[in-house]
Write a protein that holds these residues in place. Structure first.
Motif, PDB file in Angstrom:
ATOM      1  N   ILE A 257       0.434  -0.670   0.091  1.00 57.35           N
ATOM      2  CA  ILE A 257       0.138   0.013  -0.207  1.00 57.35           C
ATOM      3  C   ILE A 257       1.154   1.230   0.041  1.00 57.35           C
ATOM      4  CG2 ILE A 257       0.017   0.031   2.295  1.00 57.35           C
ATOM      5  CD1 ILE A 257      -2.996   1.041   0.001  1.00 57.35           C
ATOM      6  N   ASN A 258       2.140   1.281   0.895  1.00 53.74           N
ATOM      7  CA  ASN A 258       3.149   2.049   0.429  1.00 53.74           C
ATOM      8  C   ASN A 258       3.808   2.745  -1.347  1.00 53.74           C
ATOM      9  OD1 ASN A 258       3.026   2.572   3.562  1.00 53.74           O
ATOM     10  ND2 ASN A 258       4.509   1.174   4.086  1.00 53.74           N
ATOM     11  N   LYS A 259       4.035   1.480  -1.265  1.00 53.80           N
ATOM     12  CA  LYS A 259       4.060   1.589  -3.255  1.00 53.80           C
ATOM     13  C   LYS A 259       3.096   2.154  -3.712  1.00 53.80           C
ATOM     14  CE  LYS A 259       7.282   0.422  -6.219  1.00 53.80           C
ATOM     15  NZ  LYS A 259       8.828   1.936  -6.309  1.00 53.80           N
ATOM     16  N   ILE A 260       1.965   1.829  -3.494  1.00 52.80           N
ATOM     17  CA  ILE A 260       0.234   2.289  -4.176  1.00 52.80           C
ATOM     18  C   ILE A 260       1.026   3.759  -4.062  1.00 52.80           C
ATOM     19  CG2 ILE A 260      -1.528   2.444  -4.632  1.00 52.80           C
ATOM     20  CD1 ILE A 260      -1.111  -0.499  -3.957  1.00 52.80           C
ATOM     21  N   ILE A 261       0.589   4.333  -2.665  1.00 50.54           N
ATOM     22  CA  ILE A 261       0.550   5.252  -2.570  1.00 50.54           C
ATOM     23  C   ILE A 261       1.661   6.424  -3.231  1.00 50.54           C
ATOM     24  CG2 ILE A 261       0.802   7.434  -0.471  1.00 50.54           C
ATOM     25  CD1 ILE A 261      -0.146   5.191   1.096  1.00 50.54           C
ATOM     26  N   LYS A 262       2.703   6.094  -3.467  1.00 52.52           N
ATOM     27  CA  LYS A 262       3.712   7.168  -4.320  1.00 52.52           C
ATOM     28  C   LYS A 262       3.562   6.618  -5.445  1.00 52.52           C
ATOM     29  CE  LYS A 262       7.251   5.417  -0.346  1.00 52.52           C
ATOM     30  NZ  LYS A 262       8.052   5.403  -0.143  1.00 52.52           N
ATOM     31  N   SER A 263       3.113   5.760  -5.838  1.00 58.22           N
ATOM     32  CA  SER A 263       2.834   5.373  -8.066  1.00 58.22           C
ATOM     33  C   SER A 263       1.507   5.734  -8.477  1.00 58.22           C
ATOM     34  CB  SER A 263       2.984   4.010  -7.539  1.00 58.22           C
ATOM     35  OG  SER A 263       4.558   3.412  -7.077  1.00 58.22           O
ATOM     36  N   VAL A 264       0.394   5.149  -7.836  1.00 59.47           N
ATOM     37  CA  VAL A 264      -0.701   5.876  -7.940  1.00 59.47           C
ATOM     38  C   VAL A 264      -2.270   6.746  -7.634  1.00 59.47           C
ATOM     39  CG1 VAL A 264      -3.151   4.512  -8.879  1.00 59.47           C
ATOM     40  CG2 VAL A 264      -0.955   2.817  -8.402  1.00 59.47           C
ATOM     41  N   SER A 265      -2.535   7.462  -8.994  1.00 63.56           N
ATOM     42  CA  SER A 265      -3.339   8.632  -8.849  1.00 63.56           C
ATOM     43  C   SER A 265      -4.642   7.985  -8.975  1.00 63.56           C
ATOM     44  CB  SER A 265      -2.948   9.451 -10.567  1.00 63.56           C
ATOM     45  OG  SER A 265      -1.732   9.703 -10.496  1.00 63.56           O
ATOM     46  N   HIS A 266      -4.974   7.277  -9.405  1.00 59.09           N
ATOM     47  CA  HIS A 266      -5.916   6.767  -8.973  1.00 59.09           C
ATOM     48  C   HIS A 266      -6.141   5.420  -9.373  1.00 59.09           C
ATOM     49  CE1 HIS A 266     -11.082   7.983  -9.124  1.00 59.09           C
ATOM     50  NE2 HIS A 266     -10.221   6.649  -9.689  1.00 59.09           N
TER      51      HIS A 266
END
Length: 389
Positions: free
Chosen positions: A133-142
């Motif tokens: 989830i930490n990687k997702i927060i940094k990588s994904v706008s939506h």
């Protein structure tokens, strides 16, 4: 309607299931953006909507921790070249379809450069590797998710999210026609039929086929009238492997090898022996009893089992939050255990009726207009980026 009539939309799908899911999304986008430039990495289903694949999709179709390491240099080279290409091009949006280990790195670099990024199909952080989830927060706008329970996970992490439903729930019928499928395949209408699906990736086929074929031999010994269907993927190398194994080990068993047409093969069956993955959901949506099995390298399994947060590997069981159908992993996935589980399903009418109803309920819960929902979310992101809002 988008404010930008001819946007550049980059998409990366890493395998056949991602190609199918992405094509549903593109079916909603293309009518609203007929002049959009669609490119990246994808397959034949995406190509139907004018998508151009810059690299072969098969390059990314590798599964298993150690299997990926064997192809690391090739995959990394594609990833680096693609990132450089997209940073120079600056597409209006990048959409990563599944393949999280590949796409999150691409998405993070693009997001850092101010390019909106969408990830279609959230990784199973609810099953294992919650730290992602930490990687997702940094990588994904939506994030676009296909299971209803995923929305709360991303909302809690302040990641913009839209539940779009599962595209397969729209493609597959609520009431499959078993007799029509058997007629299409030239099979007796009253036969007992088991469909065998050892996986779509070469690594899956290598590890699963022996146990799957061994189970078929046991069933054939118990009841010589049982017929078997093995749908084969399109890749010639994989076809050759399956044909070699099946013909060598099931020469005296009535088995039908077919190219593609996996949904027809599932629909025609009384029960299905299937490798863990998207295919398990296809079997459930086609309302068929199934036995789920999966084998991989010992080292990969030791790592993955330590990362797991729940006891299920099959999507129908994960959605049901219980062992709705049997699962066998690694050494437990031996021919006798698989054959016994299939035998029970073939001879328990009450069990079959109960599974059909549960799968029908599951189908309704996943049914949305995913093409429209995903297209609207992406159009909104493109417009917000164009207006700076």
């Amino acid at each position: 309607m988008s404010l930008i009539t001819n946007p550049t939309i980059a998409v990366v799908a890493g395998e056949s299931s991602g190609d199918l899911l992405a094509s549903r999304m593109l079916s909603g986008l293309r009518p609203q953006l007929p002049h959009a430039n669609l490119h990246g990495i994808g397959g034949k289903h995406m190509a139907e909507y004018g998508f151009v694949s810059d690299y072969p999709m098969e390059t990314l179709s590798v599964r298993g921790l150690f299997e990926v390491l064997m192809h690391y240099r090739e995959i990394k080279a594609v990833q680096t070249n693609l990132i450089d290409q997209l940073l120079a091009e600056r597409p209006n949006v990048f959409i990563g379809v599944d393949a999280p280990d590949f796409n999150f790195t691409v998405e993070q670099r693009l997001k850092e450069a101010g390019i909106p990024t969408v990830h279609f199909i959230g990784p199973s952080i609810w099953a294992w590797r919650r730290g992602r989830i930490n990687k997702i927060i940094k990588s994904v706008s939506h994030m676009l998710v296909i299971f209803p329970f995923e929305e709360e996970i991303y909302k809690a992490a302040n990641v913009p999210v839209t539940y779009v439903g599962h595209p397969l729930a729209e493609v597959l019928p609520l009431e499959p026609d078993t007799m029509a499928a058997r007629q299409e395949l030239g099979l007796p209408l009253d036969a007992t039929i088991v469909t065998i699906m050892p996986g779509s990736r070469l690594s899956e086929i290598n590890y699963n086929t022996a146990a799957f074929i061994g189970a078929a031999k046991i069933l054939a010994q118990r009841d010589p009238s049982i017929r078997f269907i093995v749908p084969m993927v399109g890749d010639k190398q994989r076809n050759a492997y399956i044909e070699q194994v099946v013909k060598a080990q099931l020469s005296d068993v009535p088995v039908l090898l077919i190219n593609g047409a996996s949904h027809t093969a599932i629909t025609a069956a009384n029960s299905v022996l299937v490798a863990s993955g998207t295919a398990t959901l296809e079997v459930a949506l086609l309302k068929k009893p199934m036995v789920i099995a999966y084998k991989q390298t010992w080292a990969s399994w030791q790592i993955m089992r330590r990362m797991a947060y729940q006891p299920w590997i099959g999507l129908p069981n994960i959605l049901a939050r219980e062992f709705l159908v049997p699962e066998f992993v690694q050494d437990e996935a031996n021919p006798l255990a698989l054959a016994d589980a299939l035998w029970k399903q073939l001879h328990d009418d009450k069990l079959v009726a109960r599974l059909k109803q549960r799968f029908l309920d599951m189908h309704h819960s996943l049914l949305r207009d995913s093409a429209r929902e995903s297209a609207q979310a992406i159009l909104q992101i493109i417009n917000q980026s164009a207006t700076g809002k």
